[in-house]
Design a protein around this motif. Structure first.
Motif, short mmCIF file in Angstrom:
data_model
loop_
_atom_site.label_atom_id
_atom_site.label_comp_id
_atom_site.label_asym_id
_atom_site.label_seq_id
_atom_site.Cartn_x
_atom_site.Cartn_y
_atom_site.Cartn_z
N ILE A 734 5.69 5.07 5.61
CA ILE A 734 6.34 4.02 6.48
C ILE A 734 5.06 3.16 7.16
CG2 ILE A 734 6.46 5.42 8.55
CD1 ILE A 734 8.96 4.16 9.51
N ALA A 735 3.88 4.02 7.42
CA ALA A 735 2.75 3.12 8.05
C ALA A 735 2.24 1.97 6.99
CB ALA A 735 1.73 4.01 8.16
N GLU A 736 2.07 2.48 5.47
CA GLU A 736 2.03 1.58 4.73
C GLU A 736 2.82 0.25 4.51
OE1 GLU A 736 -0.89 1.18 3.06
OE2 GLU A 736 -1.64 2.75 1.78
N GLU A 737 4.07 0.50 4.59
CA GLU A 737 4.89 -0.33 4.36
C GLU A 737 4.82 -1.23 5.73
OE1 GLU A 737 6.84 -1.01 1.81
OE2 GLU A 737 7.82 -2.62 2.51
N ILE A 738 4.90 -0.95 6.93
CA ILE A 738 4.83 -1.86 8.00
C ILE A 738 3.20 -2.46 8.03
CG2 ILE A 738 4.37 -1.60 10.68
CD1 ILE A 738 6.40 0.90 10.66
N TRP A 739 2.16 -1.82 7.55
CA TRP A 739 0.94 -2.37 7.50
C TRP A 739 1.14 -3.84 6.58
CZ3 TRP A 739 -2.94 -2.05 10.82
CH2 TRP A 739 -4.13 -2.52 10.30
N LYS A 751 -4.61 -4.84 2.27
CA LYS A 751 -5.44 -3.88 1.81
C LYS A 751 -4.73 -2.37 2.54
CE LYS A 751 -10.50 -3.67 2.11
NZ LYS A 751 -11.53 -3.31 2.73
N SER A 752 -4.99 -1.25 1.84
CA SER A 752 -4.13 -0.15 2.22
C SER A 752 -4.59 0.33 3.65
CB SER A 752 -4.61 1.00 1.36
OG SER A 752 -4.11 2.17 1.98
N ILE A 753 -3.46 0.75 4.38
CA ILE A 753 -3.96 1.07 5.88
C ILE A 753 -4.99 2.23 5.93
CG2 ILE A 753 -2.19 2.78 6.12
CD1 ILE A 753 -1.65 1.75 8.89
#
Length: 829
Positions: A734-739, A751-753
């Motif tokens: 979820i963090a990657e998606e939000i990022w 860029k990846s979180i």
RNA sequence: GCCGCCGUGGUGAAAUGGUAUACACGAGAGACUUAAAAUCUCUUGGGAGAAAUCCCGUAUCGGUUCGAGUCCGAUCGGCGGCACCA
């Protein structure tokens, strides 16, 4: 937009794999951090939610460490040799290798579905010949140094199934399969001399960061005790003449030797079988020995159970201190495998001896008196087991126990019938199994040359194919039936030789796997020296070489404290002494997880039908929810029951975080000062909690922040992204998606979180500026007054005494004392 | 039995010797809805009281301390390990 974990999780798992984001880089300039979790036994049941708990926790540490700038190695592999797979093979006829492949494939799939950031390029499998080649190689090094030897050891034997049984297969003294009474049977077994490392294993604990309870358990398991070995003179008449011989006895209480009433031998003591024909009550003794052999060690040691024994009629012993002739007994509370298998019985000063002496009417003689009283106790009603002052001990009378022991040892040494002796509870490691699914022990037996080690160039000794996985009727491993494998040539003389058919225990492969991860594909050595040095000794903080490093964090279960953890420390210490590894201690820091129990607090098991399958949880709630729930359920080190209802709480939290995205507006005014402080406080708290393995409170802190932020109408993007960053190790998808979405909106490069830096917090803002000053009267809270956080003692006293509520309590009272702690005033009246 | 650990609301739990019950679940009430689900708001350790407030309360008993869930001792209950399950 709705939060749909199933839509985003696979996407990011694929992305991480394509970008190869979690590869540990050999010799990177970044400081290294080696994070290790115990690798699983890949059972047919699939991943247990308990596995998920520890892998998630260390995944959080690994992901955060990368964001802190470390070159992280977080590897995974399979500890795949063992009984369950073999038993499954016996039942189904499938080759254990085939079963193992299926199981590891399933485990790997499940792990990937949970988004663990393992470096899959380093995956290892203990059953791979390229791996067990080196397990065998290490065995040969131990063998060359005399640390592997053969000895007769008792095994559990089922006379009906005609096989050796593992302890687990013996239930209430009966065979689990057929219900037949299990017997003990002596068999030649390979042993590893771990006792040679007893002192080093204690010593090494000084330098490592393990929880105290683990150090204590290991130290107690090794059980070092200093005492004396005293030779009692055994005497009996063999029909023609008196025979004399030594019976060595180990004691830590030499000071009580004047109180000895009898000598007690373990039923397995060699004197008994040696002089079998001179024992006049042999029938009785034989019966007793047979009965004793069926008892478990636990039963024998049980102080509450009735003590039993039989005198050896016609046998006596002479106490070398007193010259007194005393009877000799056999009793099963004396254990053959500890000390010398013979103990001196001192009923007045040992509880078990006391009970025994009372039962069989042996003398009870007081020789140590309590220090504080000297009443000359006449009837002794219980054993006095503490140190004291010696009485009835001739020239040693009046000495305190400790001094008496020193003087008595010197006396015994001067008279040559005794000496100082250190004993260990630790026993040598039985290293043989009569099973198929294990590493073959690389030894040959030549008709001419005798026992010969397999030359290193001939390793690995591969497991041959067999038709049947059951052991043979003689109790040998199934390998004994494969004639063209067993029969071979002697590498020394070229003559006829036979292979050892025993295999190694499951513990072998796991005793060195942490070394293999540093260089998993090497076929020249078990691991390259430079790589071992880089991963095992470079201190992450200073980037300099140090001997205390090893694995930076090693997490596992408490149940491995005295076996796996001790065995692997032993192997590593041995390899260090051989100059083969760069540090004596393999693990710099040890942490441990608690078990995940079934609902209601009982163990999860197939038979109870309360097993939670992670696949179902992922499907229903998503991997992030499962990860977060397992971290939130309670303190990491505690055992905690699963609660399906509790899962929705963290799911709601993630949905809340997701929905906050709709309120993000980069033109939003800065939120109020309180919220800003809360944000910094949360970053600080979460940072510290992760470092301290307090994942549950880290999550509750984020929940508090999210609850507060949710009250705002608009949220600046920076707030949202900071929140997402500290959440990312817990819920990476979820963090990657939000990022990604935020980056698109802000038009910053994608860029990846996990390539971001871990956020810093403002120390000043992370502090409270206002507190509630607590005012107590005699330790009871009577008032709370808002005050500045940096209030002085003087001001705090003023505020306290000015309070109306307080004045009620102190009116007419004598104020004795006022204590101030920074946020609390306690008035003692 | 021996060694080690643990015991706090209805439940999972929080609390550098300093405000016991944060956070979450469940339950109850209300809002929204034709309705349900979802969501939102409030209440929620026990007792007394109209209320302010007071008393009791961290397995049990005792101790140390100005102050104890936390430290010490004893007891009870549970968990892990006891060497061939891993």
């Amino acid at each position: 937009m709705e939060y749909q974990p199933n839509k985003i999780e696979a996407k990011w798992q694929k992305y991480w794999e394509q970008e190869d984001l979690f590869r540990a880089e050999n010799f990177s300039k970044k400081p290294k951090k080696y994070i290790l979790v115990e690798f699983p036994y890949p059972s047919g049941d699939g991943l247990h939610v308990g596995h998920c708990r520890s892998y998630t926790a260390l995944d959080i540490i690994a992901r955060k460490s990368r964001m802190d700038g470390y070159n992280v190695m977080y590897p995974m592999g399979w500890d795949a040799f063992g009984l369950p797979t073999e038993n499954y093979a016996i039942k189904t006829g499938k080759h254990p290798q085939e079963v193992t492949k299926k199981n590891t494939d399933n485990f790997r799939r499940q792990m990937k579905s949970l988004g663990f950031s393992f470096d899959w390029s380093r995956e290892i499998n203990t059953t791979d010949p390229e791996y067990y080649k080196w397990t065998q190689w290490i065995f040969l090094q131990l063998y060359k140094k005399g640390l592997a030897y053969k000895e007769k050891m008792p095994i559990n034997w089922c006379p009906s199934c005609k096989i050796g049984l593992a302890n687990e297969e013996v239930v209430d003294g009966k065979c689990e399969r057929c219900g037949m009474e299990v017997e003990k049977r002596e068999m030649e077994q390979w042993m590893l001399k771990i006792t040679a490392y007893a002192d080093k294993l204690i010593e090494g604990l000084k330098d490592v960061d393990y929880p105290e309870r683990i150090k204590e358990q290991q130290i107690n398991w090794i059980g070092k005790s200093e005492g004396a070995e005293i030779n009692f003179k055994g005497v009996h008449f063999d029909g023609k003449s008196e025979i004399e011989y030594d019976i060595p006895v180990f004691t830590t209480r030499l000071d009580t030797i004047y109180g000895v009433s009898a000598l007690v031998l373990a039923p397995e003591h060699p004197i008994i079988s040696n002089f079998k024909f001179q024992i006049s009550n042999w029938k009785k003794i034989e019966k007793y020995i047979k009965k004793a052999s069926k008892k478990s060690e636990m039963e024998k040691k049980d102080a509450k159970k009735e003590k039993t024994g039989v005198p050896l009629v016609g046998f006596s012993a002479i106490n070398p201190f007193t010259g007194e002739k005393i009877p000799v007994w056999i009793a099963d509370y004396c254990l053959a495998n500890y000390g010398t298998g013979a103990v001196m019985m001192v009923p007045a000063h040992d509880e078990r001896d006391f009970v025994f002496a009372k039962k069989y009417g042996l003398d009870i003689k007081e020789v140590v008196a309590p220090v504080e009283i000297d009443k000359g106790i006449k009837t002794i009603t219980e054993a006095y087991t503490d140190d004291g002052i010696l009485v009835n001990s001739e020239e040693f009378n009046g000495l305190v126990s400790r001094d008496a022991r020193v003087k008595m040892i010197s006396y015994a040494e001067s008279k040559k019938f005794g000496r100082k002796q250190i004993n260990y509870h630790l026993r040598d490691w039985v290293f043989s199994r009569q099973h198929y699914w294990g590493e073959p022990i690389p030894i040959l037996y030549c008709e001419k040359c005798g026992e010969v080690a397999v030359p290193e160039k001939d390793l690995p000794v591969k497991l041959p194919d067999v038709k049947k996985y059951e052991p043979t009727e003689t109790g040998e491993s199934p390998l004994a039936n494969i004639k063209n494998w067993v029969n071979t040539k002697c590498p020394k003389c070229g003559g006829k030789a036979k292979r050892e058919t025993d295999t190694m225990p499951n513990w072998a492969g796991s005793s060195w796997y942490f070394l293999r991860y540093t260089d998993p594909k090497n076929n020249k050595v078990f691991a390259d020296k430079k790589l071992l040095k880089y991963w095992m000794t470079i201190c992450p903080a200073s980037q300099k070489e140090c001997n205390k490093g090893g694995v930076d964090i090693y997490n596992g279960g408490m149940e491995h404290t005295t076996l796996h953890l001790l065995y692997s420390r032993f192997w590593n210490q041995f390899l260090y002494d051989e100059g083969l590894v760069p540090c004596s201690e393999p693990y710099g820091k040890r942490t441990s997880h608690g078990m995940v129990l079934g609902e209601g607090g009982i163990k999860m098991s197939k038979s109870r039908g309360n097993v939670i399958n992670p696949d179902n949880v992922v499907e229903k709630y998503g991997a992030d929810t499962l990860r977060l729930y397992e971290m939130f359920m309670g303190p990491f080190g505690d055992a905690i029951p699963w609660d399906t209802k509790g899962v929705v709480g963290v799911k709601r939290f993630l949905e809340k975080v997701w929905l906050l995205g709709e309120k993000v507006n980069d033109q939003a005014p800065n939120p109020n000062d309180q919220l800003k402080r809360l944000l910094h406080k949360t970053i600080k708290g979460v940072t510290e909690d992760i470092d301290n393995f307090k994942f549950n409170t880290a999550i509750s802190k984020m929940m508090i922040l999210v609850n507060e932020i949710s009250k705002e109408k608009e949220i600046p993007a920076t707030y949202y992204m900071l929140l997402t960053t500290i959440l990312s190790p817990f819920a990476p998808h979820i963090a990657e998606e939000i990022w990604e979405r935020s980056s698109l909106k802000l038009r910053t490069p994608r860029k990846s979180i996990f390539e971001q830096k871990w956020p810093a917090y403002n120390k000043e803002l992370a502090k409270d500026d206002e507190i509630e000053l607590v005012v107590q009267i005699n330790g009871k809270v009577r008032d709370r007054i808002p005050a500045s956080a940096d209030i002085t003692e003087e001001h705090a006293r003023e505020l306290a005494f000015a309070s109306e509520k307080i004045s009620k309590y102190i009116e007419g009272q004598n104020v004795k004392k006022v204590i101030f702690t920074g946020k609390l005033v306690n008035i003692v009246v």
